[in-house]
Design an enzyme around this catalytic site. Structure first.
Site, PDB file in Angstrom:
ATOM      1  N   LYS A  87      -5.918  -3.615  67.629  1.00  9.41           N
ATOM      2  CA  LYS A  87      -7.044  -3.935  66.538  1.00  9.41           C
ATOM      3  C   LYS A  87      -8.240  -4.539  67.019  1.00  9.41           C
ATOM      4  CE  LYS A  87      -4.901  -2.212  63.003  1.00  9.41           C
ATOM      5  NZ  LYS A  87      -5.373  -1.513  61.573  1.00  9.41           N
ATOM      6  N   ASP A 119      -3.229  -7.334  56.928  1.00  7.16           N
ATOM      7  CA  ASP A 119      -1.966  -7.728  57.171  1.00  7.16           C
ATOM      8  C   ASP A 119      -2.082  -8.709  58.191  1.00  7.16           C
ATOM      9  OD1 ASP A 119      -0.571  -6.140  55.292  1.00  7.16           O
ATOM     10  OD2 ASP A 119      -0.685  -4.544  56.679  1.00  7.16           O
TER      11      ASP A 119
HETATM   12  C1  LIG Z   1       0.354  -4.141  65.465  1.00 10.74           C
HETATM   13  C2  LIG Z   1      -0.017  -2.792  64.479  1.00 10.74           C
HETATM   14  N1  LIG Z   1       0.569  -1.713  64.884  1.00 10.74           N
HETATM   15  C3  LIG Z   1       0.304  -0.675  64.159  1.00 10.74           C
HETATM   16  C4  LIG Z   1      -0.594  -0.648  63.147  1.00 10.74           C
HETATM   17  C5  LIG Z   1      -0.782   0.553  62.243  1.00 10.74           C
HETATM   18  O1  LIG Z   1      -2.133   0.959  62.251  1.00 10.74           O
HETATM   19  P1  LIG Z   1      -2.945   1.639  61.228  1.00 10.74           P
HETATM   20  O2  LIG Z   1      -2.789   0.932  59.838  1.00 10.74           O
HETATM   21  O3  LIG Z   1      -4.329   2.084  61.582  1.00 10.74           O
HETATM   22  O4  LIG Z   1      -2.100   3.153  60.811  1.00 10.74           O
HETATM   23  C6  LIG Z   1      -1.037  -1.826  62.802  1.00 10.74           C
HETATM   24  C7  LIG Z   1      -2.010  -2.031  61.528  1.00 10.74           C
HETATM   25  O5  LIG Z   1      -2.513  -3.127  60.997  1.00 10.74           O
HETATM   26  C8  LIG Z   1      -0.870  -2.889  63.538  1.00 10.74           C
HETATM   27  O6  LIG Z   1      -1.561  -4.008  62.959  1.00 10.74           O
END
Ligand SMILES: Cc1ncc(COP(=O)(O)O)c(C=O)c1O
Length: 383
Positions: A87, A119
């Site tokens: 992120k 989150d």
């Molecule tokens: C560690 C992690 N993996 C995967 C995701 C999934 O990403 P997206 O919401 O862009 O699908 C998130 C989203 O917050 C995340 O924090």
């Protein structure tokens, strides 16, 4: 030690669906979507930031042998800019663009306030980006976001607001307050009428796949397991692979918790479909009930299959990574691709449907490290 893998392979919650709209065709390179110019601009800027280094692509030979495939590679985002997850590439990049626009318009950056619902991981990126740019940040979190994640955002000087409800409730509160106070929303999800910022966020994510392609010597993987919350990451990973492979794009497989399978439900229905989340997965980053409309546009033609998994594989796989591959610190969401892969392998019909063979090269997305260090330690030490 294989017991951890066996437990994960047998975990409840596995399902597989083919995407009825799957038909990649050539990469569209369409302005207003993730086109070549946007991806290049993001890569050019982010690779120039202090502390930039490509994250490692680890081989997992024990898994490749178990599955009978050529290679399983794990793109490990734990060390990305010291923020613990991929992120760091998205929110902070979007904040940098907004700060530049404010400056170009003759405004003062200190008057700019960016706001988001999160989150945890996206909020950390936005908070970090705001502290880098010198603007203010308001971060909305829901009832289930851990104290450790809240503190990590506050440490960058962000004002963190906790909402009594789920992710969707925190997003609603963020939108309402931003409209009332003239704050700029820096969301990692898009909705009709709000696309410019989340497109920039996704452009930042594409660097992860560009690096992986370099690390694979320019060859695209035959299979990629893509963790999905709102779909931004998955779309950001698909775009560079699609650009490189065109209609020969390998199998792009979405991975969601069965408690929040909004992409699966949308692809199966052929239109964005809401999921009312009644139970939160341990994989906090995947707990989203509504797909990003921008991600949807990219994923509808390119995702071949949708897999859901449960939470039972999370702890065993975090421990497996910790014991067998000590150089990898795999947080909750980072176990999702391997969990999906092992569960699919344990189901002969699913394995066949996914078209695996001895030449297959599988890309897994290690999207986070110990983003909640206390939780990570507790899991690692428990068995
Ligand atoms: C560690 C992690 N993996 C995967 C995701 C999934 O990403 P997206 O919401 O862009 O699908 C998130 C989203 O917050 C995340 O924090």
């Amino acid at each position: 030690m294989t017991d951890h893998l066996d437990i994960a392979a047998a975990a409840a919650g596995f399902s597989i669906d083919a995407n009825p709209s799957h038909a990649p065709g050539p990469f569209p390179n369409r302005a207003g979507s993730l086109d070549d110019a946007m991806m290049r601009a993001a890569a050019d800027e982010i690779t120039g930031w202090a502390g930039y280094a490509p994250t490692p692509l680890h081989d997992l030979p024990e898994i490749a042998e178990r599955l009978g495939v050529a290679r399983v590679v794990f793109k490990d985002e734990a060390a990305r800019f010291g923020l613990g997850s991929f992120k760091a590439l998205g929110g902070a990049y979007a904040v940098a663009q907004l700060a530049r626009q404010a400056e170009a318009a003759g405004g003062s950056i200190t008057d700019v306030t960016v706001a988001t619902a999160t989150d945890g991981n996206h909020g950390r990126s936005v908070s970090w980006g705001a502290s880098r740019a010198g603007c203010k940040a308001k971060i909305y979190i829901h009832a289930h976001v851990s104290k450790a994640r809240e503190e990590a955002m506050a440490a960058f000087g962000a004002d963190v607001v906790r909402i009594n409800g789920n992710y969707e409730a925190s997003l609603a509160a963020c939108k309402e307050d931003a409209a009332a106070h003239g704050w700029q929303i820096v969301s990692d999800t898009s909705w009709p009428g709000y696309t410019e910022v989340p497109l920039t966020v996704m452009a930042g994510y594409t660097l992860m796949a560009r690096e992986a392609l370099d690390q694979l010597g320019g060859k695209t993987p035959s299979h990629a397991f893509l963790p999905v919350g709102v779909g931004g990451l998955a779309a950001g990973l698909i775009a560079p692979l699609w650009q490189a492979a065109g209609a020969d794009l390998g199998k792009m497989i979405s991975v969601e918790s069965h408690m929040s399978a909004c992409m699966r439900d949308s692809l199966v229905a052929g239109a964005p479909t809401l999921v009312d989340i009644t139970e939160e997965t341990l994989m906090a980053g995947l707990s989203c009930g509504e797909v990003s409309t921008l991600a949807w546009e990219i994923m509808k033609p390119t995702v071949s299959h949708c897999i859901t998994i449960g939470d039972d594989a999370v702890a065993p796989l975090m421990r497996w990574f910790h014991r067998r591959t000590p150089s990898i610190e795999a947080g909750e969401c980072s176990t999702s691709g391997l969990a999906a892969c092992l569960a699919a392998h344990a189901d002969p019909a699913a394995w066949k449907q996914l078209g695996f063979g001895k030449d297959s090269v599988i890309l897994l997305a290690g999207t986070e490290g110990a983003t909640d260090p206390e939780f990570y330690q507790r899991i690692i030490e428990a068995a």
